[in-house]
Design an enzyme around this catalytic site. Sequence first.
Site, PDB file in Angstrom:
ATOM      1  N   LYS A  43       0.932  -1.101   0.111  1.00  0.00           N
ATOM      2  CA  LYS A  43      -0.102  -0.462  -0.274  1.00  0.00           C
ATOM      3  C   LYS A  43       0.770   0.637  -0.048  1.00  0.00           C
ATOM      4  O   LYS A  43       1.838   1.197   0.526  1.00  0.00           O
ATOM      5  CB  LYS A  43      -0.940   0.215   1.332  1.00  0.00           C
ATOM      6  CG  LYS A  43      -1.653   1.580   1.255  1.00  0.00           C
ATOM      7  CD  LYS A  43      -2.911   1.120   2.804  1.00  0.00           C
ATOM      8  CE  LYS A  43      -3.938   1.746   2.647  1.00  0.00           C
ATOM      9  NZ  LYS A  43      -4.991   2.381   3.695  1.00  0.00           N
TER      10      LYS A  43
ATOM     11  N   SER B 212     -10.019   2.140   2.474  1.00  0.00           N
ATOM     12  CA  SER B 212      -8.787   2.880   1.862  1.00  0.00           C
ATOM     13  C   SER B 212      -7.759   1.521   1.173  1.00  0.00           C
ATOM     14  O   SER B 212      -7.548   2.216   0.054  1.00  0.00           O
ATOM     15  CB  SER B 212      -8.194   4.200   2.594  1.00  0.00           C
ATOM     16  OG  SER B 212      -7.323   2.935   3.585  1.00  0.00           O
TER      17      SER B 212
ATOM     18  N   SER C 260     -10.208   0.059   6.804  1.00  0.00           N
ATOM     19  CA  SER C 260      -9.799  -0.255   5.300  1.00  0.00           C
ATOM     20  C   SER C 260      -8.571  -1.569   4.875  1.00  0.00           C
ATOM     21  O   SER C 260      -8.230  -1.649   3.951  1.00  0.00           O
ATOM     22  CB  SER C 260      -8.611   0.934   5.258  1.00  0.00           C
ATOM     23  OG  SER C 260      -9.168   2.140   5.290  1.00  0.00           O
TER      24      SER C 260
HETATM   25  N1  GLN Z   1     -13.312   4.936   6.394  1.00  0.00           N
HETATM   26  C1  GLN Z   1     -12.855   4.390   7.268  1.00  0.00           C
HETATM   27  C2  GLN Z   1     -12.074   5.800   7.328  1.00  0.00           C
HETATM   28  O1  GLN Z   1     -12.700   6.498   6.152  1.00  0.00           O
HETATM   29  C3  GLN Z   1     -11.539   4.030   7.828  1.00  0.00           C
HETATM   30  C4  GLN Z   1     -10.465   4.506   6.991  1.00  0.00           C
HETATM   31  C5  GLN Z   1      -8.827   3.162   7.006  1.00  0.00           C
HETATM   32  O2  GLN Z   1      -8.848   2.490   8.158  1.00  0.00           O
HETATM   33  N2  GLN Z   1      -8.013   3.988   7.250  1.00  0.00           N
HETATM   34  O3  GLN Z   1     -11.827   6.966   8.017  1.00  0.00           O
END
Ligand code: GLN
Length: 446
Positions: A52, A127, A151
């Site tokens: 990532k 994400s 995410s």
């Molecule tokens: N979708 C969640 C957010 O926007 C989690 C993101 C994540 O786990 N990095 O914060």
Amino acid sequence: VDASYKRIAEVEDKVQAFLTLDEERARQAAKALDDNLDATKGLLYGMPIGVKDNIVTKGLRTTCASKILENFDPIYDATVVQKLQQAETVTIGKLNMDEFAMGSSNENSRFQKTRNPWNLDRVPGGSSGGSAASVAAGEVLFSLGSDTGGSIRQPAAFCGVVGMKPTYGRVSRFGLVAFASSLDQIGPITRTVEDNAYLLQAISGLDPMDSTSANVDVPNFAGALTGDVKGLKIAVPKEYLGEGVQESVRQSVLDALKVLEGLGAVWEEVSLPHSKYALAAYYLISSSEASANLARFDGVRYGYRTPDAENLLDLYKKTRAEGFGDEVKRRIMLGTFALSSGYYDAYYKKAQKVRTLIKQDFEQVFEKYDVIIGPTTPTPAFKIGEKIDDPLTMYVNDILTIPMNLAGVPGISVPCGFDGGLPLGLQIIGKHFDEATIYRVAHAFE
Ligand code: GLN
């Protein structure tokens, strides 16, 4: 590596999972392993892996899918990347994500929209959408993602692959570009539970460079895959199968519980009464931490700098205004507000108290049960564009994954069926540092 690049040539123009590919570098790394054939083999010898793009890689561009880091070339490797080198994987490239890991669909990437390999009109989740889509599309066998509020698990569920968020502290965060430091964890995304156990093994452990990494033994996770779940006690929170969870998703969890019952496990309904406050607490805490963490991107030390600043203050303002995308700005503003004097007690401190209550909910359930099971997401992958104009609708999608980050407990998403050709995910949650039991259950079910 050949197979990986062949597959990338076939599908990458459709999936668009990678932000950076460096074939020459990958081939050199593979050749170095080939040239050293007599040496003892690393745990993941020769395995192609994607990383990532919020995990720093020396000499390989690391952007966080943000304009502000568009040309950032790190001068060191994250601890997990060093550990991958020891395990002798070959890094294929860097994977797309929502900007600074803020989002649930990859639509917040400044550069491209990754697509769900099962249906190109759907989001891959986020994400870590690039991490999940690249594994699902067969471009790499393994990938690393990060999980602050879901995410890793949510995109794994949407793409039909296996994604583990380890216990907070299990894996070093050194070299992970921080979003919310008290919630962030790096974890593995793979096609099978067994692969996942090996990859977590490779990246786990105490790290002197991360004071929040834990001094806890790393068990042989793959050794836990015995297939035996007889007598295992499963808790199923009623809050996770209630309102807002689509019927097909509910049914797939009940079917999974039947399979586990057939293998000798028992389950009962329980309650995690403070779950309903998790989303609100998460967005206050994570945005507060993000507002502090992202203060370092000022046009002086890293990445993008505005070309036409009149003085220092103007440099900060224009760099950040031009460099950050809308969602990142929204979170910085919310976090700055919640931390400002006069509001700190009303918002931030209160959210921290709620966090403790949520953690206690889990502790109580784990006094009697070995694992908690529920769905990973309320619905299968949604359409690209469907939620992007309404941040709150997007936030609600993470309602089932956020509590685990607040409590610090580990959780996995494993594939558990389909709805209309789209994969569904089963979430298995364990006690602190008990990833082994999660893997045992996931493997028996798989
Ligand atoms: N979708 C969640 C957010 O926007 C989690 C993101 C994540 O786990 N990095 O914060």
